[in-house]
Design an enzyme around this catalytic site. Structure first.
Site, PDB file in Angstrom:
ATOM      1  N   CYS A  64       0.839  -1.206   0.000  1.00  0.00           N
ATOM      2  CA  CYS A  64       0.000   0.000   0.000  1.00  0.00           C
ATOM      3  C   CYS A  64       0.873   1.255   0.000  1.00  0.00           C
ATOM      4  CB  CYS A  64      -0.905  -0.044   1.224  1.00  0.00           C
ATOM      5  SG  CYS A  64      -1.777   1.479   1.584  1.00  0.00           S
ATOM      6  N   CYS A  67       0.156   3.745   2.773  1.00  0.00           N
ATOM      7  CA  CYS A  67       0.661   3.217   4.047  1.00  0.00           C
ATOM      8  C   CYS A  67       2.146   3.512   4.183  1.00  0.00           C
ATOM      9  CB  CYS A  67       0.428   1.710   4.131  1.00  0.00           C
ATOM     10  SG  CYS A  67      -1.301   1.226   4.061  1.00  0.00           S
TER      11      CYS A  67
END
Length: 138
Positions: A64, A67
């Protein structure tokens, strides 16, 4: 008029190429190591690590890009809190049961728990100041 459309087409193509290159760059960037104050949470230690304290739990995954963008921000927050509250991270790829239990539908999602009970939830990339304000306003 035809020249106008050619220029517009080239600009749109350049924009999409730029986006593609930036996504690849972020995706292939090395992971930022966690700050020493960040707790790695697992299904086995989650309940114990979240009781009797205020803790911001980051639900994330290695693939991600947002993230990965949050990792340095969380490191700064963890360094600044210094015992006032805690930061924990849950890798949803390894601990899908926790992601399911807390109904995580998108990442990064951060849940603030107080004494093991959810008191606030935020999704997406957030600033250090925003996260500190959310934690300290409890």
């Amino acid at each position: 008029m035809q020249t106008f459309w050619i220029i517009i087409g080239l600009l749109v193509a350049a924009f999409f190429i730029y986006i593609y290159v930036m996504q690849r760059k972020i995706k292939n960037s090395p992971m930022v190591p966690d700050h020493e104050n960040i707790i790695t949470l697992t299904a086995a230690n989650f309940k114990h690590q979240t009781k009797n304290k205020v803790i911001l739990v980051d639900f994330w995954a290695g693939w991600c890009a947002p993230c990965r963008m949050m990792a340095p921000v969380l490191n700064e927050v963890a360094g600044e809190l210094a015992g006032e509250a805690y930061i924990g991270k849950v890798d949803i790829e390894q601990h899908q049961s926790l992601a399911g239990k807390y109904n995580i539908r998108s990442i990064p999602t951060m849940i603030i728990l107080k004494n093991g009970v959810e008191v606030n939830r935020v999704s997406g990339v957030k600033s250090k100041d925003f996260l500190l304000k959310q934690i300290r306003n409890l």
